[in-house]
Write an enzyme that holds these catalytic residues in place. Sequence first.
Site, PDB file in Angstrom:
ATOM      1  N   HIS A  13      -6.962  -6.378  -1.447  1.00  0.00           N
ATOM      2  CA  HIS A  13      -5.950  -5.363  -1.183  1.00  0.00           C
ATOM      3  C   HIS A  13      -4.905  -5.774  -0.154  1.00  0.00           C
ATOM      4  O   HIS A  13      -3.763  -5.324  -0.227  1.00  0.00           O
ATOM      5  CB  HIS A  13      -6.630  -4.077  -0.714  1.00  0.00           C
ATOM      6  CG  HIS A  13      -5.658  -2.964  -0.438  1.00  0.00           C
ATOM      7  ND1 HIS A  13      -4.841  -2.426  -1.413  1.00  0.00           N
ATOM      8  CD2 HIS A  13      -5.349  -2.295   0.719  1.00  0.00           C
ATOM      9  CE1 HIS A  13      -4.085  -1.479  -0.881  1.00  0.00           C
ATOM     10  NE2 HIS A  13      -4.376  -1.381   0.403  1.00  0.00           N
TER      11      HIS A  13
ATOM     12  N   ASP B 111       0.857  -1.180   0.000  1.00  0.00           N
ATOM     13  CA  ASP B 111       0.000   0.000   0.000  1.00  0.00           C
ATOM     14  C   ASP B 111       0.904   1.244   0.000  1.00  0.00           C
ATOM     15  O   ASP B 111       1.819   1.340  -0.814  1.00  0.00           O
ATOM     16  CB  ASP B 111      -0.978  -0.060   1.186  1.00  0.00           C
ATOM     17  CG  ASP B 111      -1.993   1.075   1.209  1.00  0.00           C
ATOM     18  OD1 ASP B 111      -2.964   1.023   0.439  1.00  0.00           O
ATOM     19  OD2 ASP B 111      -1.799   2.015   2.001  1.00  0.00           O
TER      20      ASP B 111
END
Length: 328
Positions: free
Chosen positions: A307, A103
């Site tokens: 994610h 991320d």
Amino acid sequence: MMTAEVTHRTVETNGIRMHLAEAGAGPLVVLCHGFAESWYSWRHQLPALAEAGFRAVAPDMRGYGGTDRPEAIDQYTLLHLIGDMVGLLDALGAEQAVIAGHDWGAPVAWHAALLRPDRFRAVIGLSVPYRPRGSVRPTTVMPQTDDAVFYQLYFQTPGVAEVEFERDVGHTIRSLLCAISGDAAPRESGLTAAGAVGTVRRRGGFLDGMANPAVLPPWLTEAEVDFYAGEFARTGFRGGLNWYRNIDRNWELLAPFAGARIMVPALYIAGDRDPVVAFPGMDRLIPNLVSFVPQLRATIMLPGCGHWTQQERAAEVNAAMIDFLRRL
């Protein structure tokens, strides 16, 4: 086999105190988490890397957990964050490291490898690929309509997202972890207003419409949710949100490096259900990543993974990282 012990300490780096978790001995691997996370995001990688013969170190990044949280927004640029990692190597007595990031930690890792290849001998990016500096200020080209704005624009105004996220920290963490995982149905993400991935309704909030299931996905436990919630109940979300508030400033600061390529060995891993890989331009960037990272050894897309790459698919990510590290 006994699981390698994870120990904790605080070091001084780049003018701040940084908490870190570490395990193992051998070549150093630094693990950079993203938003809204913690060293704990690497809980499955620390013992695996240690048992494979590496020294794994996962800090709480600037603004998070047990690490200092400077008040001023301009203290959260990529140059500060990379400086923290260089100072971390110095504090650990290490000349070099492989740097990995997930991320927001991925741009830190990619740019650390770009700017300091003498210190970061290889790079692993999870979820977010290396994105070369564009020709215009990033916020000016982020998607927005009369009804919705890209979530990074929603994060720009200090206090707005903080109020939303801190209203019920447990709900926020649970929603974030579940809604953009590979287990969530696309409509549960919340980040799909006006048909554009990653947008937030102007009359709503980031969490609107996000799944908050009664039963957690199989890769996540209630105790793990509680750990994150406890950290953010103590620290708030401002530190992590301030990273987003420097996106344009980062673009200004990185002007001298426009067109520069990452020249160290690299690995990119993402889930095919990660909303990030559906962001505008990713369909062109990811297949052409080797143009900007010539020593890209592999791009690994994990089917059905969302994610939270290294948490959702710990075994596969561990195997891919260890294989890459052993071939350096």
